[in-house]
Design a protein around this motif. Structure first.
Motif, mmCIF file in Angstrom:
data_model
loop_
_atom_site.group_PDB
_atom_site.id
_atom_site.type_symbol
_atom_site.label_atom_id
_atom_site.label_comp_id
_atom_site.label_asym_id
_atom_site.label_seq_id
_atom_site.Cartn_x
_atom_site.Cartn_y
_atom_site.Cartn_z
ATOM 1 N N GLU A 1 -20.174 79.522 26.376
ATOM 2 C CA GLU A 1 -19.624 78.988 27.634
ATOM 3 C C GLU A 1 -18.752 77.758 27.392
ATOM 4 O O GLU A 1 -17.796 77.507 28.129
ATOM 5 N N THR A 2 -19.079 76.988 26.333
ATOM 6 C CA THR A 2 -18.239 75.830 26.000
ATOM 7 C C THR A 2 -16.866 76.301 25.520
ATOM 8 O O THR A 2 -15.833 75.749 25.901
ATOM 9 N N VAL A 3 -16.887 77.324 24.677
ATOM 10 C CA VAL A 3 -15.620 77.852 24.152
ATOM 11 C C VAL A 3 -14.741 78.307 25.323
ATOM 12 O O VAL A 3 -13.540 78.002 25.383
ATOM 13 N N LYS A 4 -15.371 78.997 26.270
ATOM 14 C CA LYS A 4 -14.651 79.504 27.444
ATOM 15 C C LYS A 4 -14.073 78.340 28.264
ATOM 16 O O LYS A 4 -12.917 78.373 28.674
ATOM 17 N N LYS A 5 -14.887 77.316 28.438
ATOM 18 C CA LYS A 5 -14.461 76.157 29.238
ATOM 19 C C LYS A 5 -13.284 75.441 28.561
ATOM 20 O O LYS A 5 -12.293 75.099 29.226
ATOM 21 N N VAL A 6 -13.408 75.222 27.244
ATOM 22 C CA VAL A 6 -12.322 74.529 26.524
ATOM 23 C C VAL A 6 -11.053 75.380 26.569
ATOM 24 O O VAL A 6 -9.942 74.858 26.700
ATOM 25 N N ASN A 7 -11.231 76.699 26.522
ATOM 26 C CA ASN A 7 -10.063 77.586 26.598
ATOM 27 C C ASN A 7 -9.382 77.459 27.966
ATOM 28 O O ASN A 7 -8.156 77.392 28.054
ATOM 29 N N GLU A 8 -10.175 77.401 29.009
ATOM 30 C CA GLU A 8 -9.593 77.255 30.360
ATOM 31 C C GLU A 8 -8.804 75.948 30.462
ATOM 32 O O GLU A 8 -7.684 75.921 30.981
ATOM 33 N N ILE A 9 -9.396 74.886 29.931
ATOM 34 C CA ILE A 9 -8.748 73.564 30.029
ATOM 35 C C ILE A 9 -7.444 73.540 29.218
ATOM 36 O O ILE A 9 -6.398 73.124 29.724
ATOM 37 N N THR A 10 -7.520 74.024 27.976
ATOM 38 C CA THR A 10 -6.316 73.936 27.115
ATOM 39 C C THR A 10 -5.237 74.920 27.572
ATOM 40 O O THR A 10 -4.053 74.643 27.414
ATOM 41 N N THR A 11 -5.650 76.042 28.158
ATOM 42 C CA THR A 11 -4.653 76.995 28.666
ATOM 43 C C THR A 11 -3.907 76.374 29.848
ATOM 44 O O THR A 11 -2.675 76.474 29.953
ATOM 45 N N ARG A 12 -4.661 75.709 30.708
ATOM 46 C CA ARG A 12 -4.032 75.043 31.874
ATOM 47 C C ARG A 12 -3.044 73.967 31.402
ATOM 48 O O ARG A 12 -1.907 73.897 31.873
ATOM 49 N N ILE A 13 -3.472 73.183 30.415
ATOM 50 C CA ILE A 13 -2.587 72.131 29.892
ATOM 51 C C ILE A 13 -1.368 72.766 29.201
ATOM 52 O O ILE A 13 -0.238 72.297 29.354
ATOM 53 N N GLY A 14 -1.631 73.826 28.453
ATOM 54 C CA GLY A 14 -0.533 74.519 27.748
ATOM 55 C C GLY A 14 0.520 75.013 28.730
ATOM 56 O O GLY A 14 1.724 74.875 28.486
ATOM 57 N N GLN A 15 0.067 75.547 29.850
ATOM 58 C CA GLN A 15 0.999 76.002 30.897
ATOM 59 C C GLN A 15 1.809 74.825 31.422
ATOM 60 O O GLN A 15 3.015 74.942 31.658
ATOM 61 N N GLY A 16 1.135 73.705 31.590
ATOM 62 C CA GLY A 16 1.810 72.492 32.082
ATOM 63 C C GLY A 16 2.898 72.017 31.124
ATOM 64 O O GLY A 16 3.949 71.542 31.553
ATOM 65 N N ILE A 17 2.634 72.177 29.821
ATOM 66 C CA ILE A 17 3.616 71.700 28.832
ATOM 67 C C ILE A 17 4.865 72.586 28.828
ATOM 68 O O ILE A 17 5.979 72.093 28.703
ATOM 69 N N VAL A 18 4.666 73.881 28.979
ATOM 70 C CA VAL A 18 5.824 74.794 28.869
ATOM 71 C C VAL A 18 6.476 75.089 30.227
ATOM 72 O O VAL A 18 7.421 75.874 30.297
ATOM 73 N N THR A 19 5.971 74.463 31.282
ATOM 74 C CA THR A 19 6.545 74.711 32.608
ATOM 75 C C THR A 19 7.220 73.450 33.128
ATOM 76 O O THR A 19 6.643 72.360 33.056
ATOM 77 N N LYS A 20 8.425 73.641 33.639
ATOM 78 C CA LYS A 20 9.152 72.488 34.198
ATOM 79 C C LYS A 20 8.505 72.116 35.533
ATOM 80 O O LYS A 20 8.136 72.982 36.303
ATOM 81 N N ASP A 21 8.383 70.793 35.785
ATOM 82 C CA ASP A 21 7.753 70.334 37.048
ATOM 83 C C ASP A 21 8.496 70.888 38.259
ATOM 84 O O ASP A 21 9.702 70.927 38.281
#
Lengths: 149, 257
Positions: B237-257
């Motif tokens: 469940e930790t792996v899943k949680k960290v994946n959710e967090i980093t995926t959200r951040i990753g989307q933020g990095i590659v998406t223009k505001d």
């Protein structure tokens, strides 16, 4: 004439002193790095990827420096230490976060080169202790590179 | 080496990390900062645990055209990490596109000149499918970008390049382990000191008052207690949680505001 001879003699002496001091003046961590990379060279053929990034600095005889490094279980690491001062004796050792020696028995020290081999038993932070054991120089440049496979 | 162990014995074998670090501090002049591992150090360890479908993680979209330098630096780090993923997948076309993309981004933060030879070398090596050379050139690229930034006292941007790469690497690591959980795979997430390192660096960047930077700060606060659990095993469940967090951040990095 005598005065001219004196000036020439003084200038020549100065030139000689500068020539003798040249290695010490112009030597740098970059030179030390090239020696560390030289130590790493044979391992590249064994499949180790040597990182471009490196640590470096200068130390007096008997001084140590610790660097911290994240290592991953499953990988195999070598750390290579070098200095351009060929009469210096250096060492490198790797400890886990509990302070236990973490290196393999084939780690080695040969004068101004040293290397430590680590196959991490756990993923986490490790401490690499570099030391200038002996050196004819007041300060000795050192560089530490690492590779993994 | 023996005095070092004896020294540790005197301070107690039960020492926590901080005490050990202090002990090392006393022994040597200073403890240098953590060196951020390359994404392919983690990918290499992951590969040894079993076959990974790297193609499923290849990302080849060009991404946005950004203007803020901190955002470009973060994106550059993630694109270099994407290069390592494409190498794992042996996807020559994507590697070549990434070579071009890295050059464009490096120009965007004023360090294009130092990257041009590496971008060319990446493309040439990908054409020859010489994956070891591509890996080496990707490492050189990141190193040259960071050296060029440091030379003009842009160390903070240089740290954001490392952070971008680490976030993308962690996103892919957790995605792979989440798909086929193993305790050894999850253990690769045990990087609390690296996380603390990034937190400290971000705290020293108040001038980068951007939403994505604040989101990353918040994400690191969320991730830290999940992976800083000492000798205990990291659960699925930790792996899943960290994946959710980093995926959200990753989307933020590659998406223009």
């Amino acid at each position: 004439m005598n005065r001219f001879v004196k000036i020439v003699a003084r200038a020549s002496s100065l030139l000689l002193i500068l020539t003798a001091l040249q290695p010490a003046i112009f030597a740098s961590v970059d030179d030390a790095q090239s020696f560390a990379l030289q130590a790493a060279e044979p391992y590249v053929k064994q499949g180790f990827q040597v990182r471009e990034d490196y640590w470096g600095g200068d130390l007096g005889s008997g001084e140590k420096k610790a660097v911290r490094q994240q290592l991953f279980k499953g990988n195999e690491y070598w750390f290579w230490l070098g200095t351009e001062v060929d009469k210096a004796k250096v060492s490198v050792h790797v400890y886990d976060s509990d302070g236990k020696l973490a290196e393999e028995p084939d780690s080695w020290e040969k004068g101004h080169f040293a290397a430590a081999h680590v196959i991490p038993k756990a993923t986490g932070s490790y401490f690499i202790i570099v030391s200038v054991e002996q050196s004819p120089e007041e300060r000795t440049h050192w560089a530490l590179v690492y590779g993994f496979r | 080496m023996m005095p070092f162990i004896r020294f540790f014995k005197t301070v107690g074998v039960l020492c926590g990390f901080a005490l050990c670090a202090n002990a090392i501090n006393q022994l040597s002049t200073t403890v240098e900062d953590v060196v951020v591992p390359l994404p392919n150090e983690i990918f290499g360890a992951l590969n040894k645990l079993g076959t990974v479908n790297w193609r499923a993680h290849v990302r080849s979209d060009k991404g946005p055209n950004l203007t803020e330098r901190p955002r470009i630096a973060l994106l550059l780090g993630t694109v270099i990490a994407d290069g390592f993923i494409a190498v794992q997948a042996e996807d020559a076309e994507t590697v070549k596109n990434i070579g071009q993309r890295v050059l464009t981004l490096a120009k965007g933060i004023g360090v294009g000149n130092s990257i041009t030879p590496h971008a060319k070398a990446i493309i040439e090596a990908a054409d020859k499918r010489n994956w070891n050379n591509v890996r080496r050139e990707l490492d050189r690229t990141q190193n040259s970008v960071q050296q060029a930034m440091n030379e003009v006292h842009d160390e903070k941007l240089s740290q954001l390049v490392s952070l971008g790469g680490w976030l993308r690497g962690t996103e892919v690591l957790t995605s792979v382990v989440n798909e086929h959980f193993s305790a050894d795979g999850a253990e690769l997430l045990h990087q609390p000191d690296l996380l603390s390192y990034f937190q400290k660096r971000l705290q020293g960047m108040p001038e980068f008052d951007l939403p994505i930077i604040h989101e990353i700060e918040g994400a690191l606060v969320q991730v830290k207690p999940l992976i800083d659990i000492g000798d205990r095993r990291i659960p699925p469940e930790t792996v899943k949680k960290v994946n959710e967090i980093t995926t959200r951040i990753g989307q933020g990095i590659v998406t223009k505001d």
